[in-house]
Design a protein around this motif. Structure first.
Motif, PDB file in Angstrom:
ATOM      1  N   ILE A 196       0.843  -1.206   0.000  1.00 51.01           N
ATOM      2  CA  ILE A 196       0.000   0.000   0.000  1.00 51.01           C
ATOM      3  C   ILE A 196       0.872   1.248   0.000  1.00 51.01           C
ATOM      4  N   GLU A 197       1.953   1.224   0.773  1.00 49.77           N
ATOM      5  CA  GLU A 197       2.863   2.383   0.826  1.00 49.77           C
ATOM      6  C   GLU A 197       3.478   2.659  -0.544  1.00 49.77           C
ATOM      7  N   LYS A 198       3.810   1.603  -1.266  1.00 53.82           N
ATOM      8  CA  LYS A 198       4.387   1.791  -2.609  1.00 53.82           C
ATOM      9  C   LYS A 198       3.360   2.392  -3.565  1.00 53.82           C
ATOM     10  N   LEU A 199       2.104   1.928  -3.461  1.00 56.19           N
ATOM     11  CA  LEU A 199       1.035   2.509  -4.290  1.00 56.19           C
ATOM     12  C   LEU A 199       0.860   3.991  -3.969  1.00 56.19           C
ATOM     13  N   LYS A 200       0.889   4.279  -2.679  1.00 55.03           N
ATOM     14  CA  LYS A 200       0.689   5.658  -2.230  1.00 55.03           C
ATOM     15  C   LYS A 200       1.818   6.555  -2.733  1.00 55.03           C
ATOM     16  N   ALA A 201       3.054   6.032  -2.646  1.00 48.39           N
ATOM     17  CA  ALA A 201       4.204   6.832  -3.083  1.00 48.39           C
ATOM     18  C   ALA A 201       4.171   7.098  -4.580  1.00 48.39           C
ATOM     19  N   ARG A 202       3.707   6.141  -5.351  1.00 49.62           N
ATOM     20  CA  ARG A 202       3.748   6.284  -6.810  1.00 49.62           C
ATOM     21  C   ARG A 202       2.510   6.957  -7.392  1.00 49.62           C
ATOM     22  N   TYR A 203       1.341   6.649  -6.795  1.00 48.25           N
ATOM     23  CA  TYR A 203       0.091   7.141  -7.393  1.00 48.25           C
ATOM     24  C   TYR A 203      -0.723   8.024  -6.446  1.00 48.25           C
ATOM     25  N   ASN A 204      -0.195   8.256  -5.241  1.00 45.85           N
ATOM     26  CA  ASN A 204      -0.949   8.996  -4.229  1.00 45.85           C
ATOM     27  C   ASN A 204      -2.316   8.358  -4.002  1.00 45.85           C
ATOM     28  N   SER A 205      -2.330   7.031  -3.967  1.00 46.71           N
ATOM     29  CA  SER A 205      -3.574   6.273  -3.806  1.00 46.71           C
ATOM     30  C   SER A 205      -3.323   5.078  -2.891  1.00 46.71           C
ATOM     31  N   MET A 206      -4.303   4.775  -2.065  1.00 46.68           N
ATOM     32  CA  MET A 206      -4.194   3.602  -1.189  1.00 46.68           C
ATOM     33  C   MET A 206      -4.611   2.322  -1.917  1.00 46.68           C
ATOM     34  N   GLY A 207      -5.065   2.465  -3.175  1.00 46.67           N
ATOM     35  CA  GLY A 207      -5.544   1.310  -3.925  1.00 46.67           C
ATOM     36  C   GLY A 207      -6.985   1.000  -3.586  1.00 46.67           C
ATOM     37  N   VAL A 208      -7.593   0.148  -4.392  1.00 49.68           N
ATOM     38  CA  VAL A 208      -8.989  -0.263  -4.191  1.00 49.68           C
ATOM     39  C   VAL A 208      -9.037  -1.775  -4.080  1.00 49.68           C
ATOM     40  N   GLU A 209      -9.621  -2.264  -2.994  1.00 43.68           N
ATOM     41  CA  GLU A 209      -9.728  -3.714  -2.754  1.00 43.68           C
ATOM     42  C   GLU A 209     -11.143  -4.177  -3.063  1.00 43.68           C
ATOM     43  N   ILE A 210     -11.260  -5.222  -3.889  1.00 48.30           N
ATOM     44  CA  ILE A 210     -12.582  -5.744  -4.250  1.00 48.30           C
ATOM     45  C   ILE A 210     -12.616  -7.248  -3.993  1.00 48.30           C
ATOM     46  N   PRO A 211     -13.204  -7.706  -2.857  1.00 50.74           N
ATOM     47  CA  PRO A 211     -13.395  -9.157  -2.675  1.00 50.74           C
ATOM     48  C   PRO A 211     -14.322  -9.672  -3.776  1.00 50.74           C
ATOM     49  N   CYS A 212     -13.943 -10.790  -4.400  1.00 52.95           N
ATOM     50  CA  CYS A 212     -14.750 -11.253  -5.538  1.00 52.95           C
ATOM     51  C   CYS A 212     -15.199 -12.708  -5.404  1.00 52.95           C
ATOM     52  N   ALA A 213     -14.624 -13.477  -4.470  1.00 52.65           N
ATOM     53  CA  ALA A 213     -15.012 -14.887  -4.290  1.00 52.65           C
ATOM     54  C   ALA A 213     -14.460 -15.371  -2.942  1.00 52.65           C
ATOM     55  N   LYS A 214     -14.883 -16.571  -2.548  1.00 50.94           N
ATOM     56  CA  LYS A 214     -14.345 -17.208  -1.334  1.00 50.94           C
ATOM     57  C   LYS A 214     -13.675 -18.522  -1.717  1.00 50.94           C
ATOM     58  N   ASP A 215     -12.718 -18.923  -0.884  1.00 55.21           N
ATOM     59  CA  ASP A 215     -11.995 -20.173  -1.138  1.00 55.21           C
ATOM     60  C   ASP A 215     -11.689 -20.846   0.191  1.00 55.21           C
ATOM     61  N   GLY A 216     -11.725 -22.160   0.173  1.00 56.45           N
ATOM     62  CA  GLY A 216     -11.217 -22.921   1.312  1.00 56.45           C
ATOM     63  C   GLY A 216      -9.833 -23.403   0.941  1.00 56.45           C
ATOM     64  N   LEU A 217      -8.870 -23.175   1.814  1.00 56.53           N
ATOM     65  CA  LEU A 217      -7.510 -23.614   1.512  1.00 56.53           C
ATOM     66  C   LEU A 217      -7.387 -25.064   1.974  1.00 56.53           C
ATOM     67  N   SER A 218      -7.334 -25.976   1.004  1.00 55.88           N
ATOM     68  CA  SER A 218      -7.314 -27.404   1.317  1.00 55.88           C
ATOM     69  C   SER A 218      -5.925 -27.856   1.739  1.00 55.88           C
TER      70      SER A 218
END
Length: 277
Positions: free
Chosen positions: A89-111
Motif C-alpha cells: 500500500i505504501e508503494k502505491l501511495k508513493a507512486r500514485y498517491n492512492s491507497m488502492g482499491v480492494e474488491i473481494p470477488c469470491a471465497k476459497d477454502g484452503l485445502s
C-alpha cells in the motif's frame, strides 16, 4: 491554398483518430494469483463472448507478482489470494498517491491435500503448522504409520504461501519443504507420494483427498465443502481479491461489475470456488 487546408484537415482527423482510439480502449489486463487463474480466465472467456469488443488478458505468476505489476503500472487489475500488505500500500501511495482499491470477488477454502493411500484423515491446525514448520516429521506422531512426512508448498511470491504461513504455520517453513511453481504441481506431487502433504485452493483437489481440519483438539473435524466454507465453519477459509490503483472506470469497471453480478458469481462454483453470498 486548398491543398494546404486539406492537409491540415487530414492531420487533425488523424490526431483525433489516434486520441479517440486511446480514449475508447477496451483492453483490460489482469495478473496475479495462480489460485485465481482458472477462475479469472473463465470470467474473461464468458465476458468477452458477451462483449465482442472487449479484450481481457489474464496471466498468473502469483499474488505478489500481480501486486508488483499493479504498483509498476503494467497491469490494470491484480488478482490476489491474500490481503494486500502495508508495504505494498505504501508503494502505491508513493507512486500514485492512492491507497488502492480492494474488491473481494469470491471465497476459497484452503485445502490440505493428503495422498489417498495415507490412513491419516484428520489433523488440527496446530498439527498442520508443526508439520510444515518441521517440528513434526513422522506420520506416527499424528496417528499414522511410521514414515517420514514429505512436504510440498508454494514459492514465497504466492498469496497462498503467505496466507498459509500467517494463519497456519505461524513461523518459517521447514527447509525440507519442497516449493513448486503452482497448486496443480503440488496436487500431482501428493498424488504420487503416499507419505506427502501439500496445500492449495479447494478447486484443485483432484486425485488426492482433503484433510478434515480441526480448530483444536476439542473441535469437530471439518472438510472444505461449499457449505462449510460459506458458513465459515471450515477453519482455513479466505477471500479472493482484485486490486486496482483507483476506482475502476470504462471496460475495467464493466468487467468487475459483471463479475460481482449474479451471472458472474454463478460461474465461481463451476470452477470450484465459492460466491460471496
Amino acid at each position: 491554398m486548398k491543398t494546404t487546408k486539406l492537409n491540415v484537415a487530414l492531420i487533425v482527423l488523424v490526431v483525433m483518430g489516434i486520441g479517440f482510439s486511446f480514449t475508447t480502449s477496451n483492453k483490460v489486463t489482469v495478473k496475479g494469483s495462480d489460485t485465481m487463474v482458472i477462475l479469472s480466465q473463465k470470467w474473461a472467456e464468458v465476458y468477452m463472448k458477451k462483449n465482442p469488443g472487449a479484450s481481457i488478458q489474464v496471466t498468473g505468476g502469483g499474488s505478489g507478482v500481480g501486486l508488483a505489476a499493479l504498483i509498476n503500472g503494467s497491469t490494470d487489475i491484480a488478482n490476489s489470494s491474500r490481503p494486500i500488505k502495508p508495504a505494498e500500500i505504501e508503494k502505491l501511495k508513493a507512486r500514485y498517491n492512492s491507497m488502492g482499491v480492494e474488491i473481494p470477488c469470491a471465497k476459497d477454502g484452503l485445502s490440505v491435500y493428503l495422498n489417498k493411500a495415507n490412513p491419516v484423515t484428520t489433523l488440527t491446525i496446530k498439527q498442520i503448522g508443526l508439520i510444515f514448520a518441521g517440528k513434526i516429521t513422522n506420520w506416527k506422531e499424528v496417528g499414522g504409520p511410521d514414515a517420514t512426512i514429505k512436504l510440498y508448498g508454494r514459492e514465497s511470491s504466492s498469496g497462498t504461501f503467505t496466507f498459509f504461513k500467517d494463519n497456519v504455520v505461524r513461523t518459517d517453513f521447514s527447509p525440507s519443504c519442497q516449493t513448486l511453481p503452482g497448486t496443480a504441481a503440488i496436487v500431482n506431487a501428493v498424488k504420487k507420494d503416499k507419505y506427502s502433504i501439500g496445500y492449495g485452493g479447494a478447486a484443485y483437489a483432484e486425485g488426492v483427498k482433503d484433510c478434515a481440519v480441526k480448530k483444536d483438539d476439542k473441535s469437530p473435524a471439518v472438510l472444505p465443502t461449499g457449505a462449510t466454507i460459506k458458513n465459515h465453519t471450515y477453519p482455513i477459509s479466505r477471500y479472493l481479491y482484485m486490486y486496482l490503483k483507483s476506482k475502476p472506470t470504462g471496460e475495467a469497471k464493466a468487467f468487475i461489475d459483471w463479475i460481482l453480478s449474479a451471472e458472474g458469481q454463478k460461474l465461481i462454483e463451476e470452477v470450484g470456488y465459492y460466491p460471496l453470498k
